[in-house]
Design an enzyme around this catalytic site. Structure first.
Site, PDB file in Angstrom:
ATOM      1  N   ASN A   1      26.668  37.630  30.537  1.00 35.25           N
ATOM      2  CA  ASN A   1      27.528  38.177  29.492  1.00 35.25           C
ATOM      3  C   ASN A   1      27.429  39.701  29.455  1.00 35.25           C
ATOM      4  OD1 ASN A   1      28.465  35.648  28.364  1.00 35.25           O
ATOM      5  ND2 ASN A   1      26.384  35.374  27.576  1.00 35.25           N
TER       6      ASN A   1
ATOM      7  N   CYS B   1      38.250  31.980  26.773  1.00 32.90           N
ATOM      8  CA  CYS B   1      36.951  31.444  27.174  1.00 32.90           C
ATOM      9  C   CYS B   1      37.201  30.049  27.741  1.00 32.90           C
ATOM     10  CB  CYS B   1      35.987  31.396  25.990  1.00 32.90           C
ATOM     11  SG  CYS B   1      34.401  30.598  26.369  1.00 32.90           S
ATOM     12  N   GLY B   2      36.959  29.872  29.021  1.00 34.40           N
ATOM     13  CA  GLY B   2      37.302  28.613  29.679  1.00 34.40           C
ATOM     14  C   GLY B   2      36.529  27.426  29.149  1.00 34.40           C
TER      15      GLY B   2
ATOM     16  N   ASN C   1      28.864  29.531  20.896  1.00 34.68           N
ATOM     17  CA  ASN C   1      30.243  30.003  20.872  1.00 34.68           C
ATOM     18  C   ASN C   1      30.980  29.297  19.733  1.00 34.68           C
ATOM     19  OD1 ASN C   1      30.283  31.398  23.724  1.00 34.68           O
ATOM     20  ND2 ASN C   1      29.403  29.375  24.050  1.00 34.68           N
TER      21      ASN C   1
ATOM     22  N   CYS D   1      30.827  29.584  32.878  1.00 32.72           N
ATOM     23  CA  CYS D   1      32.043  30.228  32.365  1.00 32.72           C
ATOM     24  C   CYS D   1      33.173  29.662  33.206  1.00 32.72           C
ATOM     25  CB  CYS D   1      31.957  31.741  32.513  1.00 32.72           C
ATOM     26  SG  CYS D   1      33.524  32.588  32.211  1.00 32.72           S
TER      27      CYS D   1
ATOM     28  N   ASN E   1      36.507  29.958  33.093  1.00 33.02           N
ATOM     29  CA  ASN E   1      37.489  30.914  33.601  1.00 33.02           C
ATOM     30  C   ASN E   1      36.911  31.707  34.767  1.00 33.02           C
ATOM     31  OD1 ASN E   1      39.594  30.307  31.807  1.00 33.02           O
ATOM     32  ND2 ASN E   1      38.806  31.703  30.250  1.00 33.02           N
TER      33      ASN E   1
END
Length: 317
Positions: free
Chosen positions: A67, A228-229, A202, A76, A78
């Protein structure tokens, strides 16, 4: 130290991506590289740092994601599409098993989401509903291991949440209209790593728009993000779990950065198909100890890909 990278994005979730297969750095150094390159006030910027890493007997290659604050995420999705594209190109393949921090994922080239939009389909999961794995400790209520469509007493909101790990932890609330101030307040409460949620989480507010979803996320280690995928995957699974969508049926998931196509299965697996767009390639000098980047050189802009994705976003805005 100078790093070559490609600036890329999945559904507007943007990252510098480094082929790290031949680079030996410890975790603290990579955290410093992430803070330097992903710093929005710096010369590159991003929601985090992606690394393409070596494979093993079970995986064609690996992925790590740091991050913007230097913390490492479990995954992640995406970013996974972007790393998968880089791995495909590096190895001359069209599908792969990818090693993540705590799990694995399958990725393969997919038909273009729109003309000129390079797309990858990824399968991740299974979703985990046991919040003691996070851990999330509801000492005040003495509740069980699952949180499905109910309030969490410790949060500064009385909304109902569903807790899903994908494999990183997500709290999902379905709302009539996204209230960003409230979302930030809940996200910051989780970001503070209280005793009841030491590894943070999240947080997503989700609007149901007909058969489709719109997801707005406060991402752990990032803050409000355009996309955010894993949050989209968690939101689709939560929608199916709570009867808002059907398992086994593909739907569109929109966000500030664009969209993906998604399908959740009753066994907890979620498939996402979306873009893996390259914006530009270049290099930068990085002082990992200080978390500072400079002397950026741009080698190439992918103007056709940039224009193709802009046409997608313009078409849904």
């Amino acid at each position: 130290m100078r790093f070559d990278f490609v600036k890329c994005h999945g559904s507007g979730n943007d990252f510098p991506l480094i082929d790290a297969r031949a680079i030996e750095l410890d975790d603290a150094a990579w955290a410093g590289v992430a803070r330097a390159l992903a710093d929005r006030r710096g010369p590159v910027g991003g929601d985090g740092l992606l690394l393409l890493t070596d494979g093993d007997k079970l995986h064609d290659f690996g992925m790590r994601m740091f991050n913007a604050d230097g913390s490492e995420a479990e995954t992640c999705l995406n970013g996974l599409r972007c790393v998968a594209r880089a791995g495909f190109d590096a190895l001359g393949i069209d599908r792969a098993e990818v090693r993540l921090k705590t799990s694995s994922a399958h990725a393969e080239r997919d038909a273009d989401l729109a003309p000129g939009v390079v797309s990858v389909r990824e399968t991740a999961g299974p979703a985990d509903l046991d919040v003691t794995h996070w851990p999330l400790i509801e000492a005040e209520t003495g509740a069980g291991h699952e949180i499905v469509q109910r309030p969490i007493a410790m949060l500064p909101s009385r909304r109902s949440f569903t807790a899903v790990a994908m494999p990183n932890p997500h709290l999902v609330s379905f709302v009539e209209t996204v209230d960003e101030a409230e979302l930030v307040a809940v996200g910051e409460a989780c970001e503070a790593a209280p005793e009841w949620l030491p590894n943070r989480a999240n947080v997503s507010f989700v609007e149901q728009r007909g058969a489709d979803l719109f997801v707005r996320t406060f991402e752990r280690g990032v803050g409000l993000t355009d996309s955010c995928g894993s949050a989209m995957a968690a939101s689709v699974f939560a929608a199916c779990l709570t009867g808002r969508a059907e398992f086994g049926v593909e739907l569109s998931v929109f966000n500030r950065g664009g969209l993906v196509r998604a399908q959740a299965e009753s066994d907890g697996m979620v498939r996402l198909s979306g873009n893996a767009t390259y914006d530009w390639t270049g290099s930068a000098e990085v002082d990992a100890d200080r978390g500072i980047a400079g002397d950026v050189k741009v080698d190439r802009h992918f103007n056709d890909e940039i224009a193709a994705w802009a046409a997608v976003v313009d078409g849904i805005s």
